[in-house]
Design an enzyme around this catalytic site. Structure first.
Site, short mmCIF file in Angstrom:
data_model
loop_
_atom_site.label_atom_id
_atom_site.label_comp_id
_atom_site.label_asym_id
_atom_site.label_seq_id
_atom_site.Cartn_x
_atom_site.Cartn_y
_atom_site.Cartn_z
N GLN A 126 1.01 -1.20 -0.59
CA GLN A 126 -0.12 -0.16 0.00
C GLN A 126 0.85 1.74 -0.03
O GLN A 126 2.03 1.03 -0.10
CB GLN A 126 -0.93 -0.20 1.12
CG GLN A 126 -2.57 -1.29 1.04
CD GLN A 126 -1.52 -2.31 1.39
OE1 GLN A 126 -0.99 -3.04 2.46
NE2 GLN A 126 -2.47 -3.00 1.73
N GLN B 295 -1.64 -9.92 -4.23
CA GLN B 295 -2.78 -10.02 -3.77
C GLN B 295 -3.82 -9.40 -4.48
O GLN B 295 -5.40 -10.10 -4.84
CB GLN B 295 -3.29 -10.36 -2.53
CG GLN B 295 -1.77 -11.33 -1.72
CD GLN B 295 -1.42 -11.08 -0.01
OE1 GLN B 295 -2.02 -10.02 0.56
NE2 GLN B 295 -1.37 -11.94 0.83
N ARG C 257 -5.36 1.99 10.76
CA ARG C 257 -4.87 1.74 11.67
C ARG C 257 -3.67 0.61 12.34
O ARG C 257 -4.22 -0.72 11.36
CB ARG C 257 -6.10 0.69 12.66
CG ARG C 257 -5.72 0.74 14.17
CD ARG C 257 -6.73 0.39 15.02
NE ARG C 257 -6.59 0.46 16.26
CZ ARG C 257 -6.62 -1.06 16.48
NH1 ARG C 257 -6.69 -2.35 15.86
NH2 ARG C 257 -5.51 -2.14 17.69
N ASP D 8 -1.38 -2.04 12.83
CA ASP D 8 -1.03 -2.92 12.58
C ASP D 8 0.70 -4.11 13.44
O ASP D 8 0.64 -4.76 14.74
CB ASP D 8 -1.42 -4.58 12.16
CG ASP D 8 -0.14 -4.63 10.49
OD1 ASP D 8 0.38 -5.56 10.86
OD2 ASP D 8 -0.70 -3.64 9.79
N GLU E 56 -8.18 -0.52 6.52
CA GLU E 56 -7.70 -1.53 7.76
C GLU E 56 -7.97 -1.55 9.00
O GLU E 56 -7.41 -0.56 9.11
CB GLU E 56 -6.42 -2.33 6.33
CG GLU E 56 -6.22 -2.27 5.10
CD GLU E 56 -4.97 -3.22 5.07
OE1 GLU E 56 -4.71 -4.25 4.29
OE2 GLU E 56 -3.19 -2.94 5.59
N HIS E 57 -7.77 -2.06 9.56
CA HIS E 57 -7.78 -2.71 10.83
C HIS E 57 -8.19 -1.81 12.13
O HIS E 57 -7.85 -1.71 13.09
CB HIS E 57 -6.56 -2.70 11.20
CG HIS E 57 -5.42 -3.66 10.46
ND1 HIS E 57 -5.67 -4.65 9.86
CD2 HIS E 57 -4.19 -3.41 9.59
CE1 HIS E 57 -4.41 -5.85 9.24
NE2 HIS E 57 -4.23 -4.17 9.01
N GLU F 239 -8.36 -4.95 5.88
CA GLU F 239 -8.55 -6.11 6.71
C GLU F 239 -9.24 -5.95 7.76
O GLU F 239 -8.75 -4.86 8.29
CB GLU F 239 -6.68 -6.25 6.85
CG GLU F 239 -5.90 -6.67 5.52
CD GLU F 239 -4.73 -7.27 5.79
OE1 GLU F 239 -4.24 -6.75 6.75
OE2 GLU F 239 -3.95 -7.62 4.71
N TYR G 274 -6.54 -6.79 13.30
CA TYR G 274 -6.18 -8.93 13.69
C TYR G 274 -6.30 -8.42 15.37
O TYR G 274 -6.31 -10.32 16.06
CB TYR G 274 -4.21 -7.98 13.65
CG TYR G 274 -3.93 -8.11 12.46
CD1 TYR G 274 -4.89 -8.32 11.65
CD2 TYR G 274 -2.92 -8.17 11.97
CE1 TYR G 274 -4.63 -8.49 9.41
CE2 TYR G 274 -1.78 -7.94 10.29
CZ TYR G 274 -3.29 -8.23 10.19
OH TYR G 274 -2.68 -8.03 8.38
#
Length: 672
Positions: free
Chosen positions: A234, A277, A515, A517, A548-549, A570, A573
């Protein structure tokens, strides 16, 4: 849904997220910026240390290796004096020898992942390097050949990409975790190759391994002849590039990569995506495209592969979605040197239903703004007061590379104001404030900035229009381009909402709201963030949205007639237990939430990925939550189980098979 909580629910569990950058993520900042303790933000030193590197207008050197045959269309004169861009902006011109160029680039490409140093490199119009050895890179000499590192932006200063012609490669390689058998270490590979960019150049690809990589038994930097590698994830865009050969966007040995973004560029050969991906390509031209893992989206791309999402492809299933034209687009503003030797910023017009590249700088394509109409800000010297005074006085803004401490937001109340960040210029609040607030005006353009949350907590970091904003211009939308947000990573930070869009007809082009990880200040109760992007305005378009997150709904869409092309997400986590992550009686918070009363919304090419790393059986009920309305539709949706425990029960609402241990992927072609 419009009223967002500032205190997150759940047990008080401080859990450091598993780092995807094993062996690469830093555990300490430079000596000038000591890492913050958990729960503390960062007050920066008055002026961060900078490397002793060459800066603009250095004395000419003798010409180095013989140049190739390519000649730029024109060679503008240099102006007598450019503005002072500070020590972190470097202008390279054809008087530099190839050795000098490579040595300099090698001196600015080794920043740590969460360094506070930033670098912008400009190539003046001209030809650099020799094409003599292009058919055999292993023996080629006299080429411009360097890796592109963290917080490094390299751009040409021509009006056209090929006004800067490079024989060589500006490349990105994965982390080499197992030097003696790199094929055994796919992770982390390129999963943390963030925050770097190249733009506005023509490159004749001739790549060789450099530096420590060249001494490895299996160097990562080897490519096929006429091929360059840009193996990124990213926040690493390529824009306005002319790659005169092939491009590979994954590691030599198949290392993981999680990119990426390509726009307004031409790749005459084949783009090989390999282990990437997901990837979004917009308004470009490609000779061919080879590969795809989970979510490959093309909008307005000439030569793009045909859509095969959800269709049988050999022993696998298709992952490609192609849209013939981009409904709303605007290319990034960029600095260039005119024929008179003066620097200007070209601001392209917005377009509708467009495809292919558009490198025109004529009056019909946009407007040129002389550099004298910009206030050139410098970190450590300028603050919110000085920058806001310039904005209030009618100036546009250039943010030179650095980290800006702001005790108040940058306030933009003039229509058509342009804010251009160089070298990943970063803004951080120090008083629980936002870093940017746009008034109820139209046509503002913000490009190339990073916002870093801090403490005390901010309600929002970037606000596009006040709540209830009404002023807009569909032909000249307020546009955020290459705007990135981090909550945690360089230090602890808290922000309820990272980006709030209230102005109608806003365009979001390549956004990564993250955010953290991994890095510094990481933990469920340390780097808190409820939402990455909240859209309240009508007719808002997102092209290339990465979120994400975040700990509640990652993206909330309250406005009507919104559209997203490519979405990557995502879920967090570090959820400590299911009870800490419940939306009422619903399991977890949707990654993409369209409000129940919305009547018209479309999204194409979405991916939601699951990795719960606390050893708990945590579930997300559905990656996408949206109302059942005739005007609400989704296309090409994917849910992925990456690793860990738990999983996702449905792709969208109650549709789509679950992903969990033993079931990696679930696709839904269309909904409803």
């Amino acid at each position: 849904m419009r009223t967002l909580p500032t205190t997150l629910r759940g047990a008080a569990v401080a859990a450091v997220a598993v780092s995807l950058a094993a062996g690469a993520a830093v555990t300490a900042l430079p000596a000038t910026a000591t890492p913050a303790a958990d729960g503390q933000g960062k007050a920066l030193a008055p002026a961060s240390a900078t490397k002793d590197t060459a800066t603009a207008r250095t004395a000419p050197e003798a010409q180095g290796a013989q140049h190739g045959r390519h000649k730029p269309k024109h060679k503008p004169k240099k102006a007598a004096a450019d503005p002072d861009f500070g020590p972190n902006v470097t202008f390279i011109d054809p008087s530099w020898s190839t050795d000098r160029i490579n040595e300099f680039l090698d001196s600015v490409n080794d920043e740590a992942e969460f360094s506070l140093d930033r670098h912008q490199v400009f190539f003046e119009p001209g030809t650099y390097g020799s094409a003599a050895g292009q058919d055999d890179p292993a023996t080629a000499t006299g080429i411009v050949n360097a890796q592109v590192g963290y917080y490094e932006s390299i751009a040409g200063l021509g009006a056209q990409p090929d006004d800067v012609h490079i024989n060589g490669a500006l490349h990105v390689e994965p982390v080499v975790g197992c030097p003696n058998e790199p094929w055994a270490c796919a992770d982390p590979g390129s999963l943390t190759r963030f925050w770097r960019s190249i733009s506005n150049m023509g490159i004749n690809p001739i790549q060789r391994p450099v530096g420590e990589d060249a001494a490895l038994p299996f160097p990562a930097g080897v490519t096929e002849p006429h091929q360059m590698r840009f193996a990124v994830s990213q926040a690493a865009p390529m824009r306005r590039m002319d790659i005169q050969g092939d491009l590979t966007i994954f590691g030599r040995y198949g290392e993981f990569a999680s990119g990426g973004y390509l726009a307004n560029s031409r790749v005459s050969g084949t783009i090989v995506s390999g282990s990437q991906q997901q990837w979004f390509t917009r308004n470009s031209e490609v000779g061919a495209w080879d590969g795809g893992v989970w979510n490959m989206v093309f909008a307005g791309v000439q030569g793009a592969p045909a859509t095969n999402f959800g269709q049988p492809v050999g022993d696998n299933v298709g992952v490609t979605t192609t849209i013939g034209s981009t409904p709303v687009s605007r290319e990034a503003p960029f600095l260039y040197r005119g024929d008179d030797g003066e620097l200007s910023v070209f601001v392209p017009n917005a377009k509708t239903n467009s495809s292919g590249t558009d490198w025109s700088t004529g009056p019909d394509a946009g407007r040129s703004i002389g550099i004298s109409d910009f206030y050139v800000a410098k970190a450590g010297t300028d603050d919110a007061a000085s920058i806001n005074a310039a904005l209030a006085g009618g100036k546009n803004l250039v943010l030179t590379p650095g980290v800006y401490e702001l005790d108040a937001p940058l306030t933009i109340d003039r229509a058509d104001t342009v804010v251009l960040g160089l070298g990943y210029a970063s803004l951080t609040p120090t008083a629980g404030n936002a870093v940017v607030e746009i008034g109820d005006v139209a046509g503002v353009k913000i490009a190339g900035i990073t916002a870093d949350a801090n403490v005390p907590e901010s309600q929002k970091l970037i606000q596009v229009g006040p709540q209830g904003a009404t002023v807009s211009d569909a032909a000249d939308p307020t546009t955020l381009t290459d705007v990135f947000v981090r909550v945690g990573g360089p230090w602890a930070g808290k922000a309820v909402t990272s980006i709030e869009v209230n102005s109608p007809d806003t365009l979001l082009d390549h956004i990564w709201a993250w955010r953290g990880d991994h890095g510094n200040g990481i933990g469920w109760d340390v780097n808190t963030g409820a939402h990455g992007v909240v859209v309240n305005g009508d007719r808002v378009t997102a092209t290339g949205l990465f979120v994400e997150h975040y700990q509640e709904e990652q993206t909330i869409w309250n406005g009507e007639d919104g559209q997203t092309i490519f979405y990557q997400n995502e879920i967090p986590y570090d959820v400590p237990n299911q009870g800490a992550w419940m939306d009422g009686d619903r399991l977890g918070y949707a990654a993409y939430r369209v409000a129940d009363d919305v009547q018209n919304h479309t999204a194409t090419g979405t991916g939601t990925y699951s990795f719960f790393n606390q050893g708990q059986d945590i579930r997300l009920e559905s990656g996408i939550q949206a109302p059942s309305a005739p005007g609400v539709s989704f296309r090409s949706m994917t849910a992925i189980f990456l690793n860990g425990s738990g999983g996702i029960n449905h792709v969208i609402n109650d549709t789509g098979a679950p992903v969990q241990q033993g079931t990696q992927r679930s696709q839904v072609v269309t909904y409803p």
